[in-house]
Write an enzyme that holds these catalytic residues in place. Structure first.
Site, PDB file in Angstrom:
ATOM      1  N   MET A  96       0.810  -1.223   0.000  1.00 55.60           N
ATOM      2  CA  MET A  96       0.000   0.000   0.000  1.00 55.60           C
ATOM      3  C   MET A  96       0.834   1.259   0.000  1.00 55.60           C
ATOM      4  SD  MET A  96      -1.324  -0.776   3.723  1.00 55.60           S
ATOM      5  CE  MET A  96      -1.543  -2.388   2.966  1.00 55.60           C
ATOM      6  N   PRO A  97       1.753   1.340  -0.918  1.00 54.91           N
ATOM      7  CA  PRO A  97       2.604   2.545  -0.964  1.00 54.91           C
ATOM      8  C   PRO A  97       1.801   3.766  -1.395  1.00 54.91           C
ATOM      9  CG  PRO A  97       3.573   0.744  -2.239  1.00 54.91           C
ATOM     10  CD  PRO A  97       2.167   0.361  -1.930  1.00 54.91           C
ATOM     11  N   TYR A  98       2.380   4.919  -1.081  1.00 57.88           N
ATOM     12  CA  TYR A  98       1.853   6.187  -1.581  1.00 57.88           C
ATOM     13  C   TYR A  98       3.003   6.904  -2.269  1.00 57.88           C
ATOM     14  CZ  TYR A  98       0.240  10.954  -1.851  1.00 57.88           C
ATOM     15  OH  TYR A  98      -0.096  12.196  -2.324  1.00 57.88           O
ATOM     16  N   VAL A 137      -1.228   3.914  -4.250  1.00 59.05           N
ATOM     17  CA  VAL A 137      -1.802   5.197  -4.654  1.00 59.05           C
ATOM     18  C   VAL A 137      -0.692   6.081  -5.216  1.00 59.05           C
ATOM     19  CG1 VAL A 137      -2.950   7.304  -3.831  1.00 59.05           C
ATOM     20  CG2 VAL A 137      -3.631   5.066  -2.930  1.00 59.05           C
TER      21      VAL A 137
END
Lengths: 73, 73, 73, 73, 73, 73
Positions: free
Chosen positions: A1-3, A41
């Protein structure tokens, strides 16, 4: 779930190019770190050239100075 | 004196809704951590949908793909 | 699919308090804007007090100056 | 090669003022930390007043409340 | 002269993996938008799992809940 | 009430140097834009050198490559 936040000068990147950035960064994080694309994201901030500085100058002034300083680079 | 940055897609949030976010986050930080509302700063960034990616796709393409993939979710 | 970044000074927030911030902000975005909690990302940055400035001073110096300036506030 | 992000409310900062911020921050980093101006990047984000909160209120409401609360400050 | 910030949970990314992210993002921006690698800056923020929330929960709680909810996904 | 984020590599900036950055940026915003120092917030992020990329390389590799490429610059 990197941003991931990509900041570039606002100079006409097309929706297709932005989509390619989004897809490319997401794929990179999956390949290198095994991150799940579904929760990755990516946001792209396009910053007006007046609001972007490098070398102590607004970027258009910086480029003009670079161009004026000779043929090298 | 916290600083909070809220990033959402630009899809018509009203001034009243933004005021509610600002008030709500500030109250939350006061209640949970005892932070002084007077020096709590909140900024809201509304990002164009072309510039927001999830699942490796621009968000509108992502939503279309989700909708097309069936009734589940 | 909002992204929220909360920046506070590093002064001992507990895991329970951080969880409460994460849950509270996510709920707020759902209530005010109808954002899907499943894709709401919240990050908390704890910043060393040496690295946080307000009023032109590192925050601990600022607080000492405020305390010394009298009983008001 | 520092990166500096300056966030202010969007209230008519001129290109000349922005250039002065860019030059000033870059000079400061060189003077204090010896950072190379050539690779110092500065971006300025101008945030709509509806999207900027302080004291739990959008900034224009906050200023109105401050003004109404008496002559002091 | 883009600036890219990659935020991931702190879970043991190696220096080699980080170098691969840096190289990969820089190459992507050159390929898609013709950006000069020499002035492309990439920073990676590794965020403690307690400080990363998704679905209204700290990420480790979120994963545990996902795992407990059945074999699907 | 500006918010400024300064990102530098973690290479031993002292508390005194950080205080000078905080004071200097706050003074600059007051002088150029008339911003109130009392509500100007400055944060400094020190980023590990492994996590900072320029020219497609982690910064220490980049510097080594620059040094190896000759006496010029």
């Amino acid at each position: 779930m990197p941003y991931v936040n990509i900041r570039i000068t606002r100079e006409g990147a097309s929706p297709e190019q932005k989509a390619e950035l989004i897809g490319g960064v997401t794929e990179l994080l999956q390949r290198v770190l095994g991150k799940n694309p579904a929760t990755t994201v990516v946001t792209i901030d396009e910053v007006d050239t007046d609001n972007w500085g490098i070398g102590g100058l607004p970027v258009l002034d910086y480029r003009a100075a670079q161009a004026a300083s000779g043929p090298k680079r």
